[in-house]
Design a protein around this motif. Structure first.
Motif, PDB file in Angstrom:
ATOM      1  N   MET A  29       0.828  -0.984   0.139  1.00 46.75           N
ATOM      2  CA  MET A  29       0.132  -0.008   0.028  1.00 46.75           C
ATOM      3  C   MET A  29       0.904   1.204   0.003  1.00 46.75           C
ATOM      4  SD  MET A  29      -3.212   0.683   2.584  1.00 46.75           S
ATOM      5  CE  MET A  29      -2.742  -0.791   3.181  1.00 46.75           C
ATOM      6  N   PRO A  30       0.681   1.925  -0.961  1.00 50.47           N
ATOM      7  CA  PRO A  30       1.459   3.299  -1.150  1.00 50.47           C
ATOM      8  C   PRO A  30       1.409   4.266   0.064  1.00 50.47           C
ATOM      9  CG  PRO A  30       0.029   3.491  -2.818  1.00 50.47           C
ATOM     10  CD  PRO A  30      -0.235   2.155  -1.986  1.00 50.47           C
ATOM     11  N   PRO A  31       2.271   4.875   0.516  1.00 52.80           N
ATOM     12  CA  PRO A  31       2.124   6.101   1.442  1.00 52.80           C
ATOM     13  C   PRO A  31       1.498   7.423   0.765  1.00 52.80           C
ATOM     14  CG  PRO A  31       4.349   5.983   0.713  1.00 52.80           C
ATOM     15  CD  PRO A  31       3.802   4.819  -0.038  1.00 52.80           C
ATOM     16  N   GLY A  32       0.695   7.960   1.718  1.00 51.69           N
ATOM     17  CA  GLY A  32       0.132   9.169   1.343  1.00 51.69           C
ATOM     18  C   GLY A  32      -0.502  10.081   2.354  1.00 51.69           C
ATOM     19  N   ARG A  33      -1.026  11.136   1.793  1.00 47.05           N
ATOM     20  CA  ARG A  33      -1.868  11.844   2.514  1.00 47.05           C
ATOM     21  C   ARG A  33      -3.092  12.570   1.769  1.00 47.05           C
ATOM     22  NH1 ARG A  33       2.881  15.644   3.862  1.00 47.05           N
ATOM     23  NH2 ARG A  33       3.315  15.501   5.928  1.00 47.05           N
ATOM     24  N   GLY A  34      -3.751  13.279   2.449  1.00 48.10           N
ATOM     25  CA  GLY A  34      -4.892  13.773   1.858  1.00 48.10           C
ATOM     26  C   GLY A  34      -5.539  15.032   1.760  1.00 48.10           C
ATOM     27  N   VAL A  35      -6.568  15.187   1.299  1.00 44.15           N
ATOM     28  CA  VAL A  35      -7.368  16.492   1.098  1.00 44.15           C
ATOM     29  C   VAL A  35      -8.736  16.460   1.885  1.00 44.15           C
ATOM     30  CG1 VAL A  35      -8.961  17.528  -0.517  1.00 44.15           C
ATOM     31  CG2 VAL A  35      -6.885  17.057  -1.335  1.00 44.15           C
ATOM     32  N   ALA A  36      -9.064  17.572   2.625  1.00 43.07           N
ATOM     33  CA  ALA A  36     -10.306  17.720   3.026  1.00 43.07           C
ATOM     34  C   ALA A  36     -10.752  18.863   2.643  1.00 43.07           C
ATOM     35  CB  ALA A  36     -10.296  17.612   4.540  1.00 43.07           C
TER      36      ALA A  36
ATOM     37  N   GLU B  22     -17.900   3.768   5.992  1.00 41.42           N
ATOM     38  CA  GLU B  22     -18.075   5.150   6.679  1.00 41.42           C
ATOM     39  C   GLU B  22     -16.830   5.314   7.808  1.00 41.42           C
ATOM     40  OE1 GLU B  22     -21.904   7.433   8.687  1.00 41.42           O
ATOM     41  OE2 GLU B  22     -22.056   5.225   8.190  1.00 41.42           O
ATOM     42  N   LEU B  23     -16.570   6.371   7.572  1.00 47.28           N
ATOM     43  CA  LEU B  23     -15.613   6.902   8.779  1.00 47.28           C
ATOM     44  C   LEU B  23     -16.134   8.365   9.020  1.00 47.28           C
ATOM     45  CD1 LEU B  23     -13.300   6.468  10.497  1.00 47.28           C
ATOM     46  CD2 LEU B  23     -11.747   7.316   8.827  1.00 47.28           C
ATOM     47  N   THR B  24     -16.302   8.505  10.293  1.00 48.78           N
ATOM     48  CA  THR B  24     -16.633   9.844  10.841  1.00 48.78           C
ATOM     49  C   THR B  24     -15.777  10.002  12.078  1.00 48.78           C
ATOM     50  OG1 THR B  24     -18.861   9.788  10.063  1.00 48.78           O
ATOM     51  CG2 THR B  24     -18.423  11.344  11.972  1.00 48.78           C
ATOM     52  N   ARG B  25     -15.159  11.241  12.052  1.00 52.82           N
ATOM     53  CA  ARG B  25     -14.329  11.782  13.192  1.00 52.82           C
ATOM     54  C   ARG B  25     -15.348  12.117  14.305  1.00 52.82           C
ATOM     55  NH1 ARG B  25      -8.635  14.940  12.999  1.00 52.82           N
ATOM     56  NH2 ARG B  25      -8.019  14.685  15.174  1.00 52.82           N
ATOM     57  N   GLU B  26     -15.099  11.668  15.554  1.00 54.61           N
ATOM     58  CA  GLU B  26     -15.891  11.903  16.466  1.00 54.61           C
ATOM     59  C   GLU B  26     -15.064  12.912  17.234  1.00 54.61           C
ATOM     60  OE1 GLU B  26     -18.820  10.674  16.853  1.00 54.61           O
ATOM     61  OE2 GLU B  26     -18.828   9.166  15.168  1.00 54.61           O
ATOM     62  N   PRO B  27     -16.032  13.616  18.391  1.00 56.61           N
ATOM     63  CA  PRO B  27     -15.109  14.436  19.049  1.00 56.61           C
ATOM     64  C   PRO B  27     -14.173  13.893  19.834  1.00 56.61           C
ATOM     65  CG  PRO B  27     -17.542  14.940  18.922  1.00 56.61           C
ATOM     66  CD  PRO B  27     -17.446  13.881  18.241  1.00 56.61           C
ATOM     67  N   GLY B  28     -13.214  14.719  20.377  1.00 57.47           N
ATOM     68  CA  GLY B  28     -12.021  14.273  21.089  1.00 57.47           C
ATOM     69  C   GLY B  28     -11.421  12.972  20.641  1.00 57.47           C
ATOM     70  N   VAL B  29     -11.402  12.717  19.166  1.00 61.55           N
ATOM     71  CA  VAL B  29     -10.350  11.884  18.646  1.00 61.55           C
ATOM     72  C   VAL B  29      -9.120  12.495  18.410  1.00 61.55           C
ATOM     73  CG1 VAL B  29     -10.131  10.466  16.700  1.00 61.55           C
ATOM     74  CG2 VAL B  29     -12.209  10.385  17.562  1.00 61.55           C
ATOM     75  N   SER B  30      -7.982  11.820  18.923  1.00 64.54           N
ATOM     76  CA  SER B  30      -6.768  12.696  18.618  1.00 64.54           C
ATOM     77  C   SER B  30      -5.973  12.337  17.166  1.00 64.54           C
ATOM     78  CB  SER B  30      -5.739  12.057  19.573  1.00 64.54           C
ATOM     79  OG  SER B  30      -5.407  10.751  19.178  1.00 64.54           O
TER      80      SER B  30
ATOM     81  N   ASP C  99      -9.605  -1.094   3.909  1.00 65.16           N
ATOM     82  CA  ASP C  99     -11.004  -1.902   3.630  1.00 65.16           C
ATOM     83  C   ASP C  99     -11.576  -1.413   2.100  1.00 65.16           C
ATOM     84  OD1 ASP C  99     -11.160  -3.095   6.038  1.00 65.16           O
ATOM     85  OD2 ASP C  99     -12.414  -1.432   6.869  1.00 65.16           O
ATOM     86  N   ALA C 100     -11.055  -0.032   1.744  1.00 61.13           N
ATOM     87  CA  ALA C 100     -11.496   0.201   0.414  1.00 61.13           C
ATOM     88  C   ALA C 100     -10.685  -0.475  -0.482  1.00 61.13           C
ATOM     89  CB  ALA C 100     -11.473   1.678   0.324  1.00 61.13           C
ATOM     90  N   PHE C 101      -9.407  -0.592  -0.279  1.00 57.35           N
ATOM     91  CA  PHE C 101      -8.556  -1.476  -1.170  1.00 57.35           C
ATOM     92  C   PHE C 101      -9.130  -2.821  -1.544  1.00 57.35           C
ATOM     93  CE2 PHE C 101      -5.355  -4.847  -1.132  1.00 57.35           C
ATOM     94  CZ  PHE C 101      -4.314  -4.526  -2.181  1.00 57.35           C
ATOM     95  N   CYS C 102      -9.703  -3.399  -0.570  1.00 62.32           N
ATOM     96  CA  CYS C 102     -10.150  -4.906  -0.269  1.00 62.32           C
ATOM     97  C   CYS C 102     -11.362  -5.010  -1.142  1.00 62.32           C
ATOM     98  CB  CYS C 102     -10.460  -5.369   1.037  1.00 62.32           C
ATOM     99  SG  CYS C 102      -8.766  -5.873   1.973  1.00 62.32           S
TER     100      CYS C 102
ATOM    101  N   ALA D  17      -5.499   8.920  12.252  1.00 61.29           N
ATOM    102  CA  ALA D  17      -4.610   8.571  11.381  1.00 61.29           C
ATOM    103  C   ALA D  17      -4.902   7.046  11.381  1.00 61.29           C
ATOM    104  CB  ALA D  17      -3.353   8.986  11.638  1.00 61.29           C
ATOM    105  N   LEU D  18      -4.798   6.359  12.387  1.00 61.63           N
ATOM    106  CA  LEU D  18      -5.244   5.089  12.414  1.00 61.63           C
ATOM    107  C   LEU D  18      -6.431   4.449  11.843  1.00 61.63           C
ATOM    108  CD1 LEU D  18      -3.558   4.070  15.943  1.00 61.63           C
ATOM    109  CD2 LEU D  18      -2.569   3.528  13.518  1.00 61.63           C
ATOM    110  N   GLN D  19      -7.320   5.209  12.035  1.00 61.53           N
ATOM    111  CA  GLN D  19      -8.900   4.893  11.712  1.00 61.53           C
ATOM    112  C   GLN D  19      -8.659   5.126  10.107  1.00 61.53           C
ATOM    113  OE1 GLN D  19     -11.595   7.373  13.735  1.00 61.53           O
ATOM    114  NE2 GLN D  19     -11.138   6.363  15.667  1.00 61.53           N
ATOM    115  N   VAL D  20      -8.172   6.306   9.468  1.00 64.83           N
ATOM    116  CA  VAL D  20      -8.095   6.453   8.143  1.00 64.83           C
ATOM    117  C   VAL D  20      -7.165   5.128   7.530  1.00 64.83           C
ATOM    118  CG1 VAL D  20      -7.076   7.761   6.320  1.00 64.83           C
ATOM    119  CG2 VAL D  20      -8.229   8.967   8.164  1.00 64.83           C
ATOM    120  N   GLU D  21      -6.352   4.722   8.245  1.00 68.34           N
ATOM    121  CA  GLU D  21      -5.383   3.735   7.404  1.00 68.34           C
ATOM    122  C   GLU D  21      -6.495   2.295   7.290  1.00 68.34           C
ATOM    123  OE1 GLU D  21      -2.357   3.534   5.995  1.00 68.34           O
ATOM    124  OE2 GLU D  21      -2.714   5.585   5.988  1.00 68.34           O
TER     125      GLU D  21
END
Length: 392
Positions: free
Chosen positions: A1-8, A144-152, A166-169, A157-161
């Motif tokens: 899996m290639p490394p990367g970052r993203g856009v919001a 689905e992924l939603t950032r809940e209040p208080g998530v560091s 899962d999307a790759f699969c 970053a771990l949730q995004v990975e």
């Protein structure tokens, strides 16, 4: 899996406050309260993946690009090839990702590879991925992924990975689908709610209410406050059939080789305007993204629709060496032939003319990164788009 970052990215809402016609008959609306409202921060991302024969390599390339795409969308940063940031946005709070196939059956006709009556029929597909890769054996209807209040930041970053993996699969959905691809009809049916007046093959209604998860709020995949991005990946043009008899091998009305029926009888297909109006009925243009990765010659990827459609290699011409098919638009080594995706590109041009955000990429290259880049920019543009207030 290639490394990367993203856009919001962020979208500000339309001005909904009416003008005082008597006092200011020719002036734009003055609606500071509406402009101060919090912008939508959710993205609903639908992938239409061609699952006909000979798309194994294309599906694999899309799967390889998926983690980087999602990291970019969720990290708040677009990077260039050297890893330098080129664009930054406030991070998305939430993303949903669904997958559909191009298989809409063959209109009740007995055609090899086409399952009856309506194929996958615009329903979300969850083809069981390889457990050898560590993929889930029972994937969800949509991710689905939603950032809940208080998530560091570290936990996020771990949730995004996890989401990226899962999307790759889930991207490689198999290649046993109908050889008459109907990607545009599949997209529209997948998103259209039951209450819509639109009707589909056999008088059926849209699958927007079937593509849902019970117990969620909202349960439908398409949320009322989201930006909608549709990505269509195919190696042929759209053949969304309005007259099912077109695909009847024994038809006396539609004759000739089945492979050329969609080319020879364009009047038997749904007009592209059906999909322009249908998608804009779901989202205003500033909150709609349409991207296609198709058989556009690689050097034309990223060009505007009119230039692509005018190019000689994008013209539909019967192949002199094989009169049962059209001349290819690209035929890269190690891949099956691709054909001019004129309807796919025409839809992009028509939507862009109405104010939607579009991206046209080519799958006729070693990887999909050149096609992903304009797609990311189009999604970013939609998320930060804010129309000028205007009088009704």
């Amino acid at each position: 899996m290639p490394p990367g970052r993203g856009v919001a990215v962020v979208l500000l809402p339309l001005c909904l406050v009416a003008c005082d016609r008597e006092a200011l008959p020719l002036e734009p609306c003055d609606a500071p309260a509406a402009l101060d409202a919090p912008p939508p921060d959710a993205l609903d991302l639908l992938f239409m993946v061609d699952n006909s024969n000979c798309t194994t390599r294309e599906q694999a390339k899309l799967a390889e690009a998926m983690p980087e795409l999602l990291r970019t969308l969720l990290s708040g940063e677009i990077l260039d090839a050297e890893g330098n940031p080129t664009r930054a946005f406030p991070a998305l709070r939430s993303v949903r990702i669904g997958f559909i196939s191009s298989d809409m059956g063959a209109g009740g006709n007995a055609v090899p590879t086409c399952r009856e009556p309506f194929g996958d029929d615009g329903r979300f597909v969850t083809f069981p991925p390889s457990s050898a890769l560590g993929c889930r054996e029972d994937p969800p209807l949509f991710l689905e992924l939603t950032r809940e209040p208080g998530v560091s930041d570290e936990e996020w970053a771990l949730q995004v990975e996890d989401l990226a993996f899962d999307a790759f699969c889930m991207t490689e959905i198999g290649t046993d689908g109908c050889g008459f691809e109907q990607p545009l009809e599949a997209i529209l049916k997948a998103l259209t709610p039951e209450e819509s007046p639109l009707r589909f093959q056999g008088g059926t209604r849209g699958q927007g209410d079937a593509n849902r998860v019970e117990g969620r709020d909202p349960a439908r995949f398409l949320r009322p406050d989201s930006v909608l991005a549709v990505v269509a990946m195919t190696d042929e043009d759209d053949c969304s059939v309005a007259e099912p008899e077109l695909l009847d091998p024994s038809s006396e009305r539609y004759v000739g080789d089945l492979n050329l029926r969609c080319f020879n009888y364009p009047e038997a297909l749904h007009p592209v305007e059906r999909y322009v109006d249908g998608l804009l009925a779901l989202r205003p243009p500033e909150r709609l993204v349409y991207a296609t990765i198709a058989g556009v010659p690689a050097r034309l990827g990223g060009a505007d629709a009119s230039a692509i459609l005018a190019h000689p290699e994008m013209q539909e011409v019967v192949d002199e060496d094989d009169p049962t098919r059209l001349r290819t638009s690209c035929n890269p080594p190690g891949h099956g032939p691709s054909f001019p995706p004129r309807r796919m590109v025409s839809l992009a041009g028509a939507l862009e003319a109405r104010g939607a955000h579009v991206a046209i990429g080519s799958h006729c290259q070693e990887d999909f990164q050149p096609a992903i880049a304009p797609m990311l920019s189009a999604i970013a543009d939609a998320l930060e788009d804010q129309p000028e207030p205007a009088c009704p």
